[in-house]
Design an enzyme around this catalytic site. Structure first.
Site, PDB file in Angstrom:
ATOM      1  N   CYS A  50      18.226  28.936  47.452  1.00  0.00           N
ATOM      2  CA  CYS A  50      18.256  30.397  47.435  1.00  0.00           C
ATOM      3  C   CYS A  50      19.353  30.930  48.352  1.00  0.00           C
ATOM      4  CB  CYS A  50      16.899  30.963  47.830  1.00  0.00           C
ATOM      5  SG  CYS A  50      16.287  30.368  49.415  1.00  0.00           S
ATOM      6  N   HIS A 257      12.995  32.080  52.756  1.00  0.00           N
ATOM      7  CA  HIS A 257      13.588  32.409  51.456  1.00  0.00           C
ATOM      8  C   HIS A 257      14.657  33.482  51.644  1.00  0.00           C
ATOM      9  CE1 HIS A 257      13.972  32.900  47.165  1.00  0.00           C
ATOM     10  NE2 HIS A 257      13.743  34.209  47.271  1.00  0.00           N
TER      11      HIS A 257
END
Length: 1184
Positions: A50, A257
């Protein structure tokens, strides 16, 4: 401002942070989904990338970086096709980055893959699964690009776009000397802890002076001593910078994330935003919240096209009602995905279950209805008037979270400067930079030509795959069972001939309507006449059963519940073959095993338990069993199993005799024991009036000595249980029969059916349960080994008319080809020549389809042990050809003048003729005008026309003796049930378009003149009744045009015109030759249907007449004949013959059973019927 950005919160750390486990890159079953409404592409997360995706999207949306990279052509970077060539200088990383940017701009897919790019990085699976810091990646990637672009025109790309300098200046307080040091940078790091905002952080780091005093003095070179001094940083203050990218991090310093907020500078995306309901006060009452079905429908109604990824549905639910699915509903309703699957009538999951939408009935056009009924749970936000932020000239912001791209507003960025999900890396552009007009909303701007071509080709391939996938996902296979090819027999529908002719496969789009399906079937079945009704059918052990009719032409197949592989029965909705059939689940035919005690004068069979299969409707009363067995009064017992696993019989009380089979819990394969209440001697009741379980009564097998060796014993009973191994039973039988020990290695056990036939040998290593051998049954001890697991035991016989005892046996390898198997069977039969072929006997004990693939193995054709193959004379035609028997048909004689001419069964020899037999028997006694003469067989291509067939038939030797006219003066019929069947009209059609099949025969009828029948013309045989006699005159062809309707009035008018009689002075009737009956065609002209409640004209092509080509119409002139009877003397004789034939068959079956009993049974030994293979249920598998 930035909250506790680096304080660990392990609850938000990704499970993949340590890179453990295997990297999963499964091939998608479907092509990538197209872009969503934003028209922007995301990037697929490879497991822990990510951070990489967020940085790559930022670089991609930086126009200056993207265009500078695109300006480097293959002459500088090389080509990816040459990367494996020795000595080739290919700069793979910038090439893969170019290709990725082109995909993000132009490829019509929702998310691009970085697999090729990370491969060019030399990353392993662990690196793609492990979380990294995005700033560290930024520095490493820029360094790699600088190295890769060395020696090209883009060698200074990074330095030109991202390089900056900071001048550190120290001023001595004593001598005022100024010392300056220049530092280069690509990014600036600021400390954010304990500051109120970004401006304060920048002020503290780069503007505010640092003072050296006290214990922290500065060493001045000029003064050569420690002195007080001030330090400041000088920056380029000539430009103003705008924020255009915010990389956001959620989690702690060891994982989490990343996603990114990006300003779309070039207006590449479609920005459509709906103001969310910030108050989330969408609840009307607590009862609505408790119903998850209503809540989820309301959530989906807010979405674009009522479609949302399943992973996001839970988040939407949380935002709208303030509580998660797991906390609110999981305990009672299970996981969210399972709840959606269970309620498939409301929610439609995609094939990979990644997205969910509402079914058609909850589509947006019904949205207002849903809300107005008071079921709306979530308040739909009102549309706000456009603001300055909505101006289309201003760039808009998007939230790009791996594969997902959503529009946001600038005020949403402020929320990311606090808490656990906070801004981590900021990107700025100079405010003075202006984009050219042609770059606006133009994704092809400055993209190299070779990449444009590559993306165009990739888009075409994607579209092709989506079309193929759409076809595969939405097309279903339907099995069409054609009513005219079926007859109702023994409680269910069965094919009249073979399965391939009675069932057609049709591939159809499930998104189309039932009306479309019916129209397609009408076009497919050009021979269809009359009404057409489509009904859902199901193959059950008893045969084919029709359930409900498919009503509602506007419904799609998906909405109607039609599944892949569904059986559809095509008929007129009333009857099949002149018989009105029961439909529906209530009257589903059940195949039951009826056991009863044999009673009679034969002492050897008295008290013997006999089993026979019978079919009953599920809604029939249990007491009908007694009626079928012709037992005036008796006891019925149903079979059941106890909790201990023992089998027992339960009597049905007299008061429950009127309950149905279904109410008693009986289904296919259930056993029913019937006892005559008068046979006390054979009663199954013990002295204690308790029912005895079967397991206590029958725990043995009867073994008969069929080895033809001298022995004192002919048969013995061997104790056994269901788990006893067959080998142990065989050895025990050899010992008790006192046979030679040599048989241990050369013998086998074979079950004996109730007709005395030896069945396939049972493998020694099977248990009785595995071999499906019932306790109490009889087995024969025979010479010869049982076949191995790789061998097949087959029966075979000569011809299709198999007589008892004429079958031969052979053991062959399952890998044997059909050709070699045919040779072996011919040798064992003592036959010569190669003009033979094999057919498999079907479930009706008739010759089925030929085994055409002579090089195929028996295993490939699914030939199993116990199957019967038939040796049929005649060589099969080559592939693509038909072997067509040709008959000569010339109507003659008078109907009613009986011709008693017995003809042999089977295929007639050349020159023989036979009278067409009816479907119900009486062979050889048929109407005099139905006379067929066999001319011979012709081999003809399926691509040939009907004219070619007629021409080739005229070349047969018998045709020359008959002076057969030219093709234009020949009428062609199919031969069905030994009489003319379907009239073949289209002369120029290919034979395969006529759907003749492999076993079709053709009969030719001479004409006096050419005829040109239209598609609505019906050819009828009319015969005038002779007044005062029970006979008719010669047949006259009558062509009836049904364009204006096929009513009784129209037919009567046409007949009256043809015979020049007043229409009111004639009576007409249709003849049914198979029943020797006439059905008068009355002058009624309308009826009212129950469903549509409207009048319609009668249709003689429907029930009960089913008029078709070739039907016989009897005509009575009321001016000369007032007798109401249409029948003839021949009809009386024919009906009596039918009656005697049915009675004879019944007696012959009993005689055959008694004969076999004398051979294979002894006194007091129950003859168990054959196992499952003897019942209809064993043949159900052949339909698969």
């Amino acid at each position: 401002m930035f909250g506790d950005l680096f304080e660990e919160d392990y609850s938000s750390v990704s499970n993949n942070q340590n890179g453990k486990g295997k990297k999963l890159k499964p091939k998608p079953l479907e092509p990538p989904a197209p872009r969503e409404f934003t028209n922007l592409s995301g990037i697929i997360n490879q497991g822990g990338t990510c951070y990489l995706n967020s940085l790559l999207q930022t670089l991609h949306f930086t126009p200056e970086f993207r265009e500078a990279l695109f300006s480097l052509g293959p002459e500088e970077l090389g080509s990816l096709e040459d990367k494996d060539e020795p000595g080739a200088k290919v700069r793979i990383i910038p090439l893969q980055l170019q290709r990725l940017f082109a995909q993000l701009l132009l490829l019509d897919q929702g998310a691009a893959s970085t697999a090729d790019l990370t491969d060019s990085f030399g990353w392993t699976s662990n690196e793609e699964m492990r979380q990294h810091d995005v700033q560290e990646l930024n520095r490493i990637l820029f360094s790699a690009l600088e190295t890769s672009l060395f020696g090209t025109s883009g060698h200074d790309l990074i330095n030109r776009l991202y390089h900056g300098t900071v001048v550190n200046q120290i001023v001595c307080k004593e001598c005022k000397n100024i010392s300056e040091k220049q530092e280069d940078f690509l990014d600036l790091t600021v400390a954010v802890k304990n500051v109120s905002g970004l401006e304060d952080a920048l002020w503290n780091m780069y503007v505010e002076e640092e003072v050296f005093d006290g214990d922290n003095l500065y060493h001045c070179g000029t003064c050569d001593q420690l002195v007080k001094a001030t330090k400041s940083k000088l920056n380029d203050l000539d430009y103003i910078y705008d924020l255009f990218s915010v990389i956001i991090h959620k989690g702690g310093c060891y994982g989490g994330h990343y996603h990114v907020y990006i300003k779309d500078v070039d207006h590449l995306g479609n920005w459509q935003f709906q103001e969310p309901d910030n108050n989330l006060k969408a609840l009307q009452n607590e009862e609505d919240i408790d119903d998850p079905l209503t809540v989820l429908k309301a959530v989906l109604l807010q979405e674009e096209n009522n479609l949302i990824p399943v992973d996001q549905l839970g988040q939407k639910l949380l935002k709208n009602i303030g509580i998660s699915w797991n906390k609110k509903y999981k305990k009672q309703h299970g996981p969210l995905r399972k709840f959606l699957q269970v309620h498939s009538q409301t929610f439609l999951l995609s094939s990979d279950e990644s997205t969910v939408s509402l079914q058609k009935k909850f589509s947006p056009q019904n949205k207002s209805d849903f809300q107005s009924n008071g079921q709306q749970i979530l308040q739909m936000p009102a549309s706000n008037p456009p603001t300055s932020d909505d101006n289309t000239t201003c760039p808009h912001w998007f939230d790009i979270n791996d594969s997902r791209v959503q529009p946001i507003k600038e005020k949403d960025i402020e929320q990311q400067f606090q808490g656990k999900e906070s801004a981590y890396m900021l990107f700025y552009r100079k405010s003075q930079l202006q984009r050219p007009r042609e770059a606006r909303a133009n994704p092809k701007y400055r993209v190299p030509c070779h990449l444009l071509k590559e993306m165009d080709a990739a888009n075409m391939e994607l579209q092709k795959k989506r079309t193929e996938c759409d076809f595969a996902n939405n097309n279903i296979e339907l099995h069409l069972h054609l009513g005219p090819h079926y007859h109702f027999f023994n409680g269910a529908l069965h094919p009249v001939s073979c399965q391939t002719e009675s069932m057609w496969d049709l591939t159809f789009d499930k998104r189309k309507t039932l009306g479309d399906l019916q129209q397609s079937i009408f076009q497919l079945l050009e021979f269809w006449e009359g009404d057409m009704v489509l009904s859902v059918a199901k193959r059950v052990p008893a045969g084919l059963h029709v359930y409900q009719a498919l009503d509602g032409n506007e419904l799609t197949l998906c909405e109607a519940g039609i599944a892949d592989g569904e059986d559809i029965f095509v008929w007129n909705g009333v009857e099949v073959g002149g018989v009105q059939i029961p439909t529906g689940a209530d009257c589903e035919p059940l195949l039951l095993h009826i056991l009863h005690l044999e009673a009679g004068g034969d002492s050897r069979r008295c008290g013997q338990l006999v089993e026979s299969p019978h079919v009953f409707p599920a809604n029939a009363e249990v007491g009908t069993v007694l009626t079928v067995l012709a037992i005036p009064e008796g006891v019925i017992l149903t079979h059941s199993a106890t909790s201990a696993g023992e089998e027992s019989w339960t009597p049905v009380p007299k008061e429950n005799m009127q309950r149905t089979f279904r109410e008693h819990g009986l289904g296919d394969g259930s056993s029913v024991l019937v006892q005559d209440s008068y046979s006390d001697a054979n009663s199954l009741l013990s002295r204690g009036e308790k029912w005895i379980t079967v397991r206590n009564e029958i725990d043995w097998l009867e073994i008969k000595n069929l080895c033809r060796l001298e022995s004192e014993e002919k048969q013995v009973r061997i104790p056994a249980a269901v788990n006893t191994v067959v080998f142990d039973i065989r050895i025990k039988a050899i010992e008790e029969l006192k046979l030679m020990k040599e048989l241990v290695e050369n013998s086998c056990l074979r079950p004996i059916d109730r007709n005395g036939k030896l069945l396939c040998p049972v493998p020694d290593n099977f248990t009785l349960k595995e071999a499906e051998v019932k306790l109490g049954s009889s087995l024969g001890l025979c010479v010869g080994k049982a076949p191995t697991a790789a061998q097949l035991f087959l029966f075979f016989a000569l011809g299709s008319d198999i007589q008892p005892g004429t079958e031969m046996e052979v053991i062959v390898e399952e890998t044997l080809s059909v050709r070699d198997c045919l040779k072996i069977m011919l040798e064992k039969s003592g036959l010569l020549g190669d003009a033979w072929h094999l057919r498999k006997m079907d479930w009706c004990y008739e010759a089925g389809e030929p085994l055409c693939e002579e090089d195929a193995t028996l295993k490939e054709l699914m030939i199993c042990s116990g199957d019967t193959l038939l040796l049929i004379e005649g060589k099969l035609p080559p592939p693509g050809f038909l072997k067509v028997p040709i008959w000569w048909h010339q109507p003659q004689g008078l109907l009613g003048h009986w011709e008693n001419e017995d003809q042999p069964h089977g295929s007639p020899a050349e020159g023989d003729s036979w009278r067409a037999a009816s479907t119900q028997g009486v062979p050889g006694h048929e109407p005099a005008e139905v006379s067929l003469l066999y001319l011979g067989d012709i081999d003809i291509s399926e691509d040939a026309t009907l004219v070619d067939l007629k021409s080739q038939a005229r070349a047969l030797p018998p045709a020359s003796e008959l002076a057969v006219p030219g093709p234009a003066l020949l009428r062609a019929w199919t031969v069905e049930d030994k009489r003319p069947g379907r009239l073949l009209r289209a002369e120029r059609w290919q034979l395969k378009e006529h759907k003749l099949g492999q076993r079709a025969g053709i009969c030719l009828e001479p004409l006096q003149r050419e005829e040109h029948l239209g598609p609505q013309d019906v050819l009828l045989r009319t015969q005038m009744r002779i007044p005062g006699q029970r006979a008719y005159g010669p047949a006259v062809d009558l062509v009836w045009d049904t364009t204006r309707g096929s009513t009784a009035g129209a037919l009567r008018q046409r007949v009256a015109e043809s015979y020049a009689l007043p229409v009111e002075k004639i009576e007409i009737a249709k003849y049914f030759p198979e029943k020797f009956e006439w059905l008068p065609i009355s002058s009624w002209n309308q009826q009212i249907t129950k469903k549509k409640k409207k009048k319609r004209q009668d249709n003689l092509q429907g029930a009960p007449y089913y008029l078709k080509d070739g039907d016989t119409i009897g005509i009575k002139n009321l001016l000369a004949d007032e007798d109401e009877d249409f029948s003839t003397i021949r009809d009386d004789i024919g009906k009596e013959k039918l009656k005697q034939l049915a009675l004879g068959k019944r007696h012959s079956r009993k005689a055959l059973g008694a004969q076999n009993s004398d051979i294979f049974s002894s006194a007091g030994t129950p003859t168990q019927p054959r196992g499952p293979e003897a019942s209809l249920s064993i043949h159900v598998g052949s339909f698969r």
